[in-house]
Design a protein around this motif. Sequence first.
Motif, PDB file in Angstrom:
ATOM      1  N   ILE A  54       0.847  -1.204   0.000  1.00 37.51           N
ATOM      2  CA  ILE A  54       0.000   0.000   0.000  1.00 37.51           C
ATOM      3  C   ILE A  54       0.875   1.245   0.000  1.00 37.51           C
ATOM      4  O   ILE A  54       1.970   1.263   0.559  1.00 37.51           O
ATOM      5  CB  ILE A  54      -0.939   0.061   1.227  1.00 37.51           C
ATOM      6  N   PRO A  68       0.565  -3.743   4.417  1.00 37.21           N
ATOM      7  CA  PRO A  68      -0.581  -3.414   5.272  1.00 37.21           C
ATOM      8  C   PRO A  68      -0.307  -3.901   6.704  1.00 37.21           C
ATOM      9  O   PRO A  68       0.108  -5.042   6.892  1.00 37.21           O
ATOM     10  CB  PRO A  68      -1.732  -4.204   4.637  1.00 37.21           C
ATOM     11  N   THR A  90      -6.926  -2.624   2.298  1.00 36.70           N
ATOM     12  CA  THR A  90      -6.877  -2.946   0.861  1.00 36.70           C
ATOM     13  C   THR A  90      -8.149  -3.617   0.326  1.00 36.70           C
ATOM     14  O   THR A  90      -8.278  -3.787  -0.881  1.00 36.70           O
ATOM     15  CB  THR A  90      -5.715  -3.923   0.567  1.00 36.70           C
ATOM     16  N   PHE A 126      -8.596  -6.007  -4.980  1.00 34.48           N
ATOM     17  CA  PHE A 126      -8.301  -5.071  -3.892  1.00 34.48           C
ATOM     18  C   PHE A 126      -8.592  -3.670  -4.412  1.00 34.48           C
ATOM     19  O   PHE A 126      -8.821  -3.486  -5.622  1.00 34.48           O
ATOM     20  CB  PHE A 126      -6.835  -5.201  -3.439  1.00 34.48           C
ATOM     21  N   THR A 128      -8.226   0.894  -3.332  1.00 35.59           N
ATOM     22  CA  THR A 128      -7.717   1.915  -2.420  1.00 35.59           C
ATOM     23  C   THR A 128      -8.734   2.118  -1.295  1.00 35.59           C
ATOM     24  O   THR A 128      -9.924   1.806  -1.443  1.00 35.59           O
ATOM     25  CB  THR A 128      -7.500   3.259  -3.138  1.00 35.59           C
ATOM     26  N   VAL A 135      -2.928   0.819  -4.004  1.00 34.53           N
ATOM     27  CA  VAL A 135      -2.730  -0.579  -3.590  1.00 34.53           C
ATOM     28  C   VAL A 135      -2.273  -1.336  -4.816  1.00 34.53           C
ATOM     29  O   VAL A 135      -2.945  -1.309  -5.845  1.00 34.53           O
ATOM     30  CB  VAL A 135      -4.037  -1.193  -3.040  1.00 34.53           C
TER      31      VAL A 135
END
Length: 190
Positions: A54, A68, A90, A126, A128, A135
Amino acid sequence: MKFCSECGAKVIKKICAPDNRERYCCTSCNTIHYQNPKVLVSCYATWEDKILWIRRNTEPCKGLWSAPSGFLEEGEDLETAAARELYEETHAEIDRSRMQLHMVGNLRAMNQIYIVYRAPLVKPDFCTTEEASEVRLFRHAEFPIDDFAYPEVADNVELIYRELQNKQYDVHTGVLEGDNNIVRTVDRKD
Ligand SMILES: [Zn+2]
């Protein structure tokens, strides 16, 4: 800490026998406020030869890349916490049945213990979030190491990518002493 959370009076740092360390002690109700390291959990979520990272949207290190991670909540188990933080940051889901311990370490200067897992993603979905402005899955060669939030532990990035590439995984311990990151592999034969 300035005031007692029990009664609101002032606290002072002092040694109270039989203890041998300075603690915050209340000047009114005599409660001793013990402070211990926090537990930081994270998870390398993997997909093929890639790892999910991230771009931090929060301080510290806003705008830089990290795995993360977040703090263990009271009453929460470690794996759940690592998976929860990953999902919160995420919206990615990992295969919990294949989640494995990767590293246990100690950030002495920050009074934190960190526990790192790895697990494959269920699928490469996933997005943001408030905590992550970007991400992305990066292969080793693609990882923006110059924008890594924690250059003092850059060796750890090399280590997880090497394991992923070789498909051979170990458990490690880490101690960060100033800028010196000491990583040892746990020898399970001893
Ligand atoms: Zn008090």
